[in-house]
Design a protein around this motif. Structure first.
Motif, PDB file in Angstrom:
ATOM      1  N   THR A   1      50.504  55.054  38.875  1.00 51.71           N
ATOM      2  CA  THR A   1      51.351  53.953  39.307  1.00 51.71           C
ATOM      3  C   THR A   1      51.055  52.850  40.509  1.00 51.71           C
ATOM      4  O   THR A   1      50.446  51.890  40.166  1.00 51.71           O
ATOM      5  CB  THR A   1      53.011  54.629  39.817  1.00 51.71           C
ATOM      6  OG1 THR A   1      52.720  55.919  41.055  1.00 51.71           O
ATOM      7  CG2 THR A   1      53.723  55.597  38.840  1.00 51.71           C
ATOM      8  N   ARG A   2      51.452  53.795  41.197  1.00 53.83           N
ATOM      9  CA  ARG A   2      50.501  52.718  42.295  1.00 53.83           C
ATOM     10  C   ARG A   2      49.759  52.290  42.946  1.00 53.83           C
ATOM     11  O   ARG A   2      48.543  50.810  42.450  1.00 53.83           O
ATOM     12  CB  ARG A   2      50.398  53.532  44.075  1.00 53.83           C
ATOM     13  CG  ARG A   2      52.362  53.743  44.451  1.00 53.83           C
ATOM     14  CD  ARG A   2      51.934  54.195  46.030  1.00 53.83           C
ATOM     15  NE  ARG A   2      51.555  55.503  45.940  1.00 53.83           N
ATOM     16  CZ  ARG A   2      51.007  55.760  47.151  1.00 53.83           C
ATOM     17  NH1 ARG A   2      51.640  55.412  48.556  1.00 53.83           N
ATOM     18  NH2 ARG A   2      50.371  57.269  47.575  1.00 53.83           N
ATOM     19  N   PHE A   3      48.376  53.666  42.626  1.00 58.43           N
ATOM     20  CA  PHE A   3      46.999  53.110  42.705  1.00 58.43           C
ATOM     21  C   PHE A   3      46.561  51.871  41.280  1.00 58.43           C
ATOM     22  O   PHE A   3      45.950  50.767  41.551  1.00 58.43           O
ATOM     23  CB  PHE A   3      46.243  54.238  42.897  1.00 58.43           C
ATOM     24  CG  PHE A   3      45.908  55.061  44.042  1.00 58.43           C
ATOM     25  CD1 PHE A   3      47.254  54.186  44.905  1.00 58.43           C
ATOM     26  CD2 PHE A   3      46.344  56.281  43.893  1.00 58.43           C
ATOM     27  CE1 PHE A   3      47.223  54.895  46.452  1.00 58.43           C
ATOM     28  CE2 PHE A   3      46.409  56.947  45.086  1.00 58.43           C
ATOM     29  CZ  PHE A   3      46.792  56.240  46.140  1.00 58.43           C
ATOM     30  N   ASP A   4      46.700  51.879  40.289  1.00 58.53           N
ATOM     31  CA  ASP A   4      46.893  51.397  38.725  1.00 58.53           C
ATOM     32  C   ASP A   4      47.641  50.023  38.537  1.00 58.53           C
ATOM     33  O   ASP A   4      46.529  49.162  38.648  1.00 58.53           O
ATOM     34  CB  ASP A   4      47.548  52.124  37.924  1.00 58.53           C
ATOM     35  CG  ASP A   4      46.187  53.432  36.994  1.00 58.53           C
ATOM     36  OD1 ASP A   4      45.099  54.156  38.302  1.00 58.53           O
ATOM     37  OD2 ASP A   4      46.503  54.116  35.889  1.00 58.53           O
ATOM     38  N   SER A   5      47.894  49.673  39.732  1.00 59.04           N
ATOM     39  CA  SER A   5      48.756  48.549  40.088  1.00 59.04           C
ATOM     40  C   SER A   5      48.663  48.032  40.892  1.00 59.04           C
ATOM     41  O   SER A   5      47.895  46.657  40.926  1.00 59.04           O
ATOM     42  CB  SER A   5      50.539  49.092  40.055  1.00 59.04           C
ATOM     43  OG  SER A   5      50.439  49.292  41.300  1.00 59.04           O
ATOM     44  N   LEU A   6      47.823  48.320  41.899  1.00 57.06           N
ATOM     45  CA  LEU A   6      47.574  47.408  42.647  1.00 57.06           C
ATOM     46  C   LEU A   6      45.204  46.922  42.930  1.00 57.06           C
ATOM     47  O   LEU A   6      45.057  46.278  42.579  1.00 57.06           O
ATOM     48  CB  LEU A   6      46.788  47.988  44.230  1.00 57.06           C
ATOM     49  CG  LEU A   6      46.803  47.900  45.703  1.00 57.06           C
ATOM     50  CD1 LEU A   6      47.309  47.131  45.283  1.00 57.06           C
ATOM     51  CD2 LEU A   6      46.434  48.829  46.506  1.00 57.06           C
ATOM     52  N   SER A   7      44.526  47.591  41.804  1.00 58.98           N
ATOM     53  CA  SER A   7      43.624  48.158  41.086  1.00 58.98           C
ATOM     54  C   SER A   7      43.557  46.924  39.989  1.00 58.98           C
ATOM     55  O   SER A   7      43.071  45.985  39.734  1.00 58.98           O
ATOM     56  CB  SER A   7      42.716  49.425  40.354  1.00 58.98           C
ATOM     57  OG  SER A   7      42.984  50.486  40.993  1.00 58.98           O
ATOM     58  N   ALA A   8      44.769  46.951  38.904  1.00 60.00           N
ATOM     59  CA  ALA A   8      45.091  45.967  38.298  1.00 60.00           C
ATOM     60  C   ALA A   8      44.928  44.319  39.173  1.00 60.00           C
ATOM     61  O   ALA A   8      44.646  43.325  38.296  1.00 60.00           O
ATOM     62  CB  ALA A   8      45.952  45.800  37.322  1.00 60.00           C
ATOM     63  N   GLU A   9      45.978  44.587  40.119  1.00 60.07           N
ATOM     64  CA  GLU A   9      45.910  42.998  41.021  1.00 60.07           C
ATOM     65  C   GLU A   9      44.862  42.715  41.824  1.00 60.07           C
ATOM     66  O   GLU A   9      44.075  41.639  41.673  1.00 60.07           O
ATOM     67  CB  GLU A   9      46.697  43.323  42.276  1.00 60.07           C
ATOM     68  CG  GLU A   9      48.521  43.275  42.112  1.00 60.07           C
ATOM     69  CD  GLU A   9      49.359  43.428  42.796  1.00 60.07           C
ATOM     70  OE1 GLU A   9      49.255  42.962  44.383  1.00 60.07           O
ATOM     71  OE2 GLU A   9      49.910  44.552  42.669  1.00 60.07           O
ATOM     72  N   ILE A  10      43.789  43.243  42.449  1.00 62.44           N
ATOM     73  CA  ILE A  10      42.346  42.872  42.702  1.00 62.44           C
ATOM     74  C   ILE A  10      41.177  42.557  41.906  1.00 62.44           C
ATOM     75  O   ILE A  10      41.284  42.099  41.761  1.00 62.44           O
ATOM     76  CB  ILE A  10      41.598  44.756  42.908  1.00 62.44           C
ATOM     77  CG1 ILE A  10      43.093  44.972  44.266  1.00 62.44           C
ATOM     78  CG2 ILE A  10      40.530  44.380  43.624  1.00 62.44           C
ATOM     79  CD1 ILE A  10      42.196  46.830  45.014  1.00 62.44           C
ATOM     80  N   LEU A  11      41.500  43.502  40.439  1.00 60.16           N
ATOM     81  CA  LEU A  11      40.558  42.928  39.688  1.00 60.16           C
ATOM     82  C   LEU A  11      41.070  41.850  38.704  1.00 60.16           C
ATOM     83  O   LEU A  11      40.067  40.479  39.124  1.00 60.16           O
ATOM     84  CB  LEU A  11      41.064  43.781  38.486  1.00 60.16           C
ATOM     85  CG  LEU A  11      39.875  45.206  38.417  1.00 60.16           C
ATOM     86  CD1 LEU A  11      39.894  46.156  37.490  1.00 60.16           C
ATOM     87  CD2 LEU A  11      38.293  45.458  38.837  1.00 60.16           C
ATOM     88  N   GLN A  12      42.546  40.995  38.833  1.00 56.84           N
ATOM     89  CA  GLN A  12      42.020  39.568  38.724  1.00 56.84           C
ATOM     90  C   GLN A  12      42.291  39.236  39.502  1.00 56.84           C
ATOM     91  O   GLN A  12      41.385  38.048  38.861  1.00 56.84           O
ATOM     92  CB  GLN A  12      44.446  39.891  38.159  1.00 56.84           C
ATOM     93  CG  GLN A  12      45.028  38.759  37.539  1.00 56.84           C
ATOM     94  CD  GLN A  12      46.611  38.854  37.620  1.00 56.84           C
ATOM     95  OE1 GLN A  12      47.275  39.631  37.999  1.00 56.84           O
ATOM     96  NE2 GLN A  12      46.659  38.076  36.861  1.00 56.84           N
ATOM     97  N   GLU A  13      43.061  39.461  40.741  1.00 54.35           N
ATOM     98  CA  GLU A  13      41.592  38.127  41.782  1.00 54.35           C
ATOM     99  C   GLU A  13      40.817  38.071  41.718  1.00 54.35           C
ATOM    100  O   GLU A  13      40.054  36.871  42.101  1.00 54.35           O
ATOM    101  CB  GLU A  13      42.452  39.115  43.463  1.00 54.35           C
ATOM    102  CG  GLU A  13      44.013  38.563  43.356  1.00 54.35           C
ATOM    103  CD  GLU A  13      44.348  39.210  44.846  1.00 54.35           C
ATOM    104  OE1 GLU A  13      43.772  39.727  45.389  1.00 54.35           O
ATOM    105  OE2 GLU A  13      45.255  39.228  45.110  1.00 54.35           O
ATOM    106  N   ALA A  14      40.044  39.699  41.826  1.00 53.95           N
ATOM    107  CA  ALA A  14      38.271  38.875  41.355  1.00 53.95           C
ATOM    108  C   ALA A  14      37.918  37.980  39.836  1.00 53.95           C
ATOM    109  O   ALA A  14      36.735  37.812  40.302  1.00 53.95           O
ATOM    110  CB  ALA A  14      37.610  40.296  41.432  1.00 53.95           C
ATOM    111  N   GLN A  15      38.175  37.928  38.985  1.00 51.88           N
ATOM    112  CA  GLN A  15      38.387  37.075  38.493  1.00 51.88           C
ATOM    113  C   GLN A  15      38.502  35.650  38.599  1.00 51.88           C
ATOM    114  O   GLN A  15      38.057  34.618  37.491  1.00 51.88           O
ATOM    115  CB  GLN A  15      39.084  37.795  36.799  1.00 51.88           C
ATOM    116  CG  GLN A  15      37.963  39.210  35.987  1.00 51.88           C
ATOM    117  CD  GLN A  15      38.645  39.857  35.327  1.00 51.88           C
ATOM    118  OE1 GLN A  15      40.263  39.412  34.918  1.00 51.88           O
ATOM    119  NE2 GLN A  15      38.720  40.942  34.513  1.00 51.88           N
ATOM    120  N   ALA A  16      39.479  35.478  39.314  1.00 45.06           N
ATOM    121  CA  ALA A  16      39.734  34.014  39.187  1.00 45.06           C
ATOM    122  C   ALA A  16      38.378  33.312  40.178  1.00 45.06           C
ATOM    123  O   ALA A  16      38.289  33.609  40.633  1.00 45.06           O
ATOM    124  CB  ALA A  16      41.230  34.046  39.516  1.00 45.06           C
TER     125      ALA A  16
END
Length: 109
Positions: free
Chosen positions: A94-109
């Motif tokens: 729940t918490r860690f996967d959603s935060l990981s997805a946010e981090i990857l999305q920011e890194a690709q931008a």
């Protein structure tokens, strides 16, 4: 050798420098170490019971019982370990996967 960074290493550097990633790593470590300490503490206490008051573990669970106190106590330790594992998995999913997805999305931008 070239000092030029590849796109992959640049992406990794962006992720590592992201404050959300640092928070994620810290939260995961704190949770993992805390749960590990609880499990190790419970096992250690059980071993201390076995070492110093083994007679207490041999006593019947209740008057007329053929089951000793040690059996349900050992089973409770196993169930506690399963529950703590489930807690970690739920937190990771729940918490860690959603935060990981946010981090990857920011890194690709």
């Amino acid at each position: 050798m070239s000092t030029q960074q590849t796109p992959h290493s640049q992406s990794c550097d962006r992720i590592r420098s992201n404050p959300k990633f640092q928070r994620l790593a810290r939260q995961r470590a704190v949770l993992a170490w805390s749960l590990s300490a609880v499990v190790l503490g419970v096992y250690y206490l059980f071993i201390m019971l076995v070492a110093f008051v083994p007679g207490w573990l041999h006593l019947p669970l209740y008057e007329g019982s053929h089951l000793s106190r040690g059996i349900p106590l050992g089973a409770a330790i196993i169930v506690l370990s399963w529950l703590l594992t489930a807690w970690y998995v739920r937190s990771a999913n729940t918490r860690f996967d959603s935060l990981s997805a946010e981090i990857l999305q920011e890194a690709q931008a």
